[in-house]
Design a protein around this motif. Structure first.
Motif, PDB file in Angstrom:
ATOM      1  N   GLU A 127      39.786  35.700  35.208  1.00  0.00           N
ATOM      2  CA  GLU A 127      40.214  35.182  33.976  1.00  0.00           C
ATOM      3  C   GLU A 127      39.023  33.920  33.473  1.00  0.00           C
ATOM      4  N   LEU A 128      38.351  34.212  34.690  1.00  0.00           N
ATOM      5  CA  LEU A 128      36.506  33.203  34.152  1.00  0.00           C
ATOM      6  C   LEU A 128      36.122  34.045  33.451  1.00  0.00           C
ATOM      7  N   GLY A 129      35.740  34.896  34.066  1.00  0.00           N
ATOM      8  CA  GLY A 129      34.836  36.327  33.178  1.00  0.00           C
ATOM      9  C   GLY A 129      33.481  35.601  33.631  1.00  0.00           C
ATOM     10  N   VAL A 130      33.625  34.935  35.026  1.00  0.00           N
ATOM     11  CA  VAL A 130      32.055  34.769  35.764  1.00  0.00           C
ATOM     12  C   VAL A 130      31.925  35.515  36.583  1.00  0.00           C
ATOM     13  N   PRO A 131      30.832  35.822  37.572  1.00  0.00           N
ATOM     14  CA  PRO A 131      30.736  35.947  38.685  1.00  0.00           C
ATOM     15  C   PRO A 131      30.563  35.538  39.798  1.00  0.00           C
ATOM     16  N   ILE A 132      31.074  35.498  40.833  1.00  0.00           N
ATOM     17  CA  ILE A 132      31.163  35.162  42.033  1.00  0.00           C
ATOM     18  C   ILE A 132      29.463  34.646  42.410  1.00  0.00           C
ATOM     19  N   LYS A 133      28.687  34.237  42.809  1.00  0.00           N
ATOM     20  CA  LYS A 133      27.005  33.752  42.964  1.00  0.00           C
ATOM     21  C   LYS A 133      27.237  33.890  44.488  1.00  0.00           C
ATOM     22  N   PHE A 134      28.084  32.851  45.693  1.00  0.00           N
ATOM     23  CA  PHE A 134      27.676  32.505  47.079  1.00  0.00           C
ATOM     24  C   PHE A 134      29.658  32.448  47.269  1.00  0.00           C
ATOM     25  N   ILE A 135      29.667  33.266  48.539  1.00  0.00           N
ATOM     26  CA  ILE A 135      30.620  33.159  49.282  1.00  0.00           C
ATOM     27  C   ILE A 135      30.913  32.065  50.823  1.00  0.00           C
ATOM     28  N   GLY A 136      31.537  30.698  51.283  1.00  0.00           N
ATOM     29  CA  GLY A 136      31.696  30.565  52.409  1.00  0.00           C
ATOM     30  C   GLY A 136      32.157  30.799  53.092  1.00  0.00           C
ATOM     31  N   VAL A 137      32.155  30.921  54.509  1.00  0.00           N
ATOM     32  CA  VAL A 137      32.656  31.146  55.693  1.00  0.00           C
ATOM     33  C   VAL A 137      32.784  30.196  57.203  1.00  0.00           C
ATOM     34  N   GLY A 138      31.896  28.893  56.694  1.00  0.00           N
ATOM     35  CA  GLY A 138      31.619  27.541  57.955  1.00  0.00           C
ATOM     36  C   GLY A 138      31.098  27.154  57.560  1.00  0.00           C
ATOM     37  N   GLU A 139      30.694  26.396  58.705  1.00  0.00           N
ATOM     38  CA  GLU A 139      30.054  25.177  58.477  1.00  0.00           C
ATOM     39  C   GLU A 139      28.216  25.353  58.604  1.00  0.00           C
ATOM     40  N   GLN A 140      27.705  26.526  58.858  1.00  0.00           N
ATOM     41  CA  GLN A 140      26.490  26.494  59.182  1.00  0.00           C
ATOM     42  C   GLN A 140      25.800  27.350  57.987  1.00  0.00           C
ATOM     43  N   ALA A 141      24.668  26.839  57.688  1.00  0.00           N
ATOM     44  CA  ALA A 141      23.506  27.412  56.591  1.00  0.00           C
ATOM     45  C   ALA A 141      23.771  29.164  56.841  1.00  0.00           C
ATOM     46  N   GLY A 142      23.904  29.321  57.251  1.00  0.00           N
ATOM     47  CA  GLY A 142      24.134  31.061  57.272  1.00  0.00           C
ATOM     48  C   GLY A 142      25.135  32.050  56.889  1.00  0.00           C
ATOM     49  N   ASP A 143      26.358  30.472  56.782  1.00  0.00           N
ATOM     50  CA  ASP A 143      27.797  31.117  56.877  1.00  0.00           C
ATOM     51  C   ASP A 143      27.707  30.400  54.770  1.00  0.00           C
ATOM     52  N   LEU A 144      26.867  30.462  54.356  1.00  0.00           N
ATOM     53  CA  LEU A 144      27.287  31.099  52.949  1.00  0.00           C
ATOM     54  C   LEU A 144      26.267  32.104  52.667  1.00  0.00           C
ATOM     55  N   GLN A 145      26.668  33.176  52.141  1.00  0.00           N
ATOM     56  CA  GLN A 145      25.396  34.318  51.326  1.00  0.00           C
ATOM     57  C   GLN A 145      25.695  34.630  50.332  1.00  0.00           C
ATOM     58  N   PRO A 146      25.081  35.334  49.380  1.00  0.00           N
ATOM     59  CA  PRO A 146      25.486  36.175  48.436  1.00  0.00           C
ATOM     60  C   PRO A 146      26.606  36.596  48.520  1.00  0.00           C
ATOM     61  N   PHE A 147      27.697  37.015  47.074  1.00  0.00           N
ATOM     62  CA  PHE A 147      28.627  38.008  47.196  1.00  0.00           C
ATOM     63  C   PHE A 147      27.984  39.394  46.513  1.00  0.00           C
ATOM     64  N   ASP A 148      29.184  40.069  48.233  1.00  0.00           N
ATOM     65  CA  ASP A 148      29.028  41.765  47.408  1.00  0.00           C
ATOM     66  C   ASP A 148      30.242  41.866  47.411  1.00  0.00           C
ATOM     67  N   SER A 149      31.048  42.518  46.320  1.00  0.00           N
ATOM     68  CA  SER A 149      32.546  42.807  46.205  1.00  0.00           C
ATOM     69  C   SER A 149      32.209  43.797  47.427  1.00  0.00           C
ATOM     70  N   GLN A 150      32.091  44.811  47.391  1.00  0.00           N
ATOM     71  CA  GLN A 150      32.339  45.721  48.358  1.00  0.00           C
ATOM     72  C   GLN A 150      32.508  45.439  49.487  1.00  0.00           C
ATOM     73  N   GLU A 151      31.313  44.857  50.194  1.00  0.00           N
ATOM     74  CA  GLU A 151      31.821  44.146  51.464  1.00  0.00           C
ATOM     75  C   GLU A 151      32.010  42.672  51.860  1.00  0.00           C
ATOM     76  N   GLN A 180      38.408  44.998  40.263  1.00  0.00           N
ATOM     77  CA  GLN A 180      39.027  43.855  39.767  1.00  0.00           C
ATOM     78  C   GLN A 180      38.057  42.294  40.102  1.00  0.00           C
ATOM     79  N   LEU A 181      36.966  42.891  41.185  1.00  0.00           N
ATOM     80  CA  LEU A 181      35.423  41.078  41.365  1.00  0.00           C
ATOM     81  C   LEU A 181      35.251  42.003  40.817  1.00  0.00           C
ATOM     82  N   GLU A 182      34.877  42.714  39.613  1.00  0.00           N
ATOM     83  CA  GLU A 182      33.908  43.222  38.589  1.00  0.00           C
ATOM     84  C   GLU A 182      33.678  42.062  37.436  1.00  0.00           C
ATOM     85  N   PRO A 183      33.176  41.066  37.366  1.00  0.00           N
ATOM     86  CA  PRO A 183      33.334  40.841  36.017  1.00  0.00           C
ATOM     87  C   PRO A 183      32.534  40.891  34.660  1.00  0.00           C
TER      88      PRO A 183
END
Length: 318
Positions: free
Chosen positions: A281-305, A83-86
């Protein structure tokens, strides 16, 4: 702490939501279930509660029911990755048993200008700073254009980040024309031969129509200053907003077609499943995801990971 560990911890609220609704996440899944059909019914409630959306949930359940020879957890994980494969073609390859490379090791923007959009409060300016650090640390030259001239101190905030990171920032006057800042930024990038320009944009005007028209104007003037740009338009979306955020994304996509989405604040919500309808629904890829405030908490999105972290299982890739 590794990125996988930060991501796993950041998804803990979503994992808890699924666990409490369906009671199945964990390595002892085979011992938990005695009746597969009852479990799938519980799974339906869990996915909807996590904001996966009804249409995507129905497709996921169909894939799970059709998965012979797999335990429920593995079948669900495979269905979520699908499902996460656009890209429809890549999704078909997955259904045939192939595993296209979805490595998060690189996100290479097309062209040289990335227009970053989204409503106020989603963390646009901070996200731009994190993107600047991400790319500059990988040897790319970066510039910022502080085009959010309508929000008090937005330009100053980006300027502080630029000073901290050693990244040039093209500024305009507070309350000035954001399109003029975007034009100056694009022209400066072209003249200097800088690899990447990230253009901050306004997130709120006095009505939605004006906001969307302003974004269209910004896009047009960038193209005038640097023909063919912006090659990328990335929407920053706050995961906490869930389905409301998805509706925002649709409006932005209609006004200025998106090439990617950045989802922030996944650590602050139990609705991490919103990534599925975003892609579906948008048909566009997720490029990055963030899980915190630090710079390293924003990373490229990998659906399997992402799916492995959600289920808190460290299993070999398919």
């Amino acid at each position: 702490m590794s990125w996988f560990e930060r991501l796993r911890d950041g998804l803990s609220k979503t994992r808890k939501q699924l666990n409490e609704t369906a009671g199945f996440l964990g390595n002892d899944v085979r011992d938990v279930f005695t009746n597969r059909l009852e479990t799938i019914e519980d799974l339906e409630y869990a996915l909807i509660a996590a904001d996966v959306g009804r249409a995507a949930t129905e497709e996921i359940l169909a894939d799970v029911r059709a998965s012979e020879g797999k335990d429920l957890q593995r079948a669900l994980m495979d269905a979520l990755v699908l499902q996460l494969e656009p890209d429809a073609r890549r999704a078909e390859f997955r259904k045939l048993g192939f595993a296209p490379d979805v490595s998060r090791s690189r996100v290479d923007p097309k062209g040289h200008v990335v227009m970053v959009i989204g409503v106020n409060g989603v963390g646009k300016t901070t996200t731009i700073a994190k993107l600047g650090q991400y790319y500059s640390s990988r040897g790319r030259s970066v510039m910022f254009a502080a085009g959010d001239t309508f929000r008090a101190a937005a330009g100053a905030q980006l300027g502080v980040w630029g000073d901290r990171l050693g990244i040039p920032v093209i500024q305009g006057a507070d309350g000035g024309d954001p399109a003029a800042v975007a034009f100056d930024g694009a022209a400066a990038r072209l003249a200097r031969g800088t690899d990447l320009l990230f253009v901050d944009t306004a997130g709120r005007l006095h009505n939605k129509h004006n906001l969307m028209e302003e974004l269209k104007k910004v896009r047009r003037v960038i193209d005038k200053a640097d023909p063919g740009e912006p090659a990328e338009v990335w929407l920053v979306l706050d995961a906490v907003t869930g389905q409301n955020g998805l509706q925002q994304a649709k409006k932005f996509h209609e006004a200025t077609p998106l090439t990617g989405v950045i989802v922030t604040k996944l650590d602050g919500t139990a609705k991490g499943g919103i990534l599925v309808p975003i892609v579906r629904e948008l048909g566009v890829p997720i490029k990055f995801i963030g899980v915190g405030e630090q710079a390293g908490d924003l990373q490229p999105f990998d659906s399997q990971e992402f799916v492995r972290a959600l289920f808190d299982v460290d299993i070999p890739r398919a």
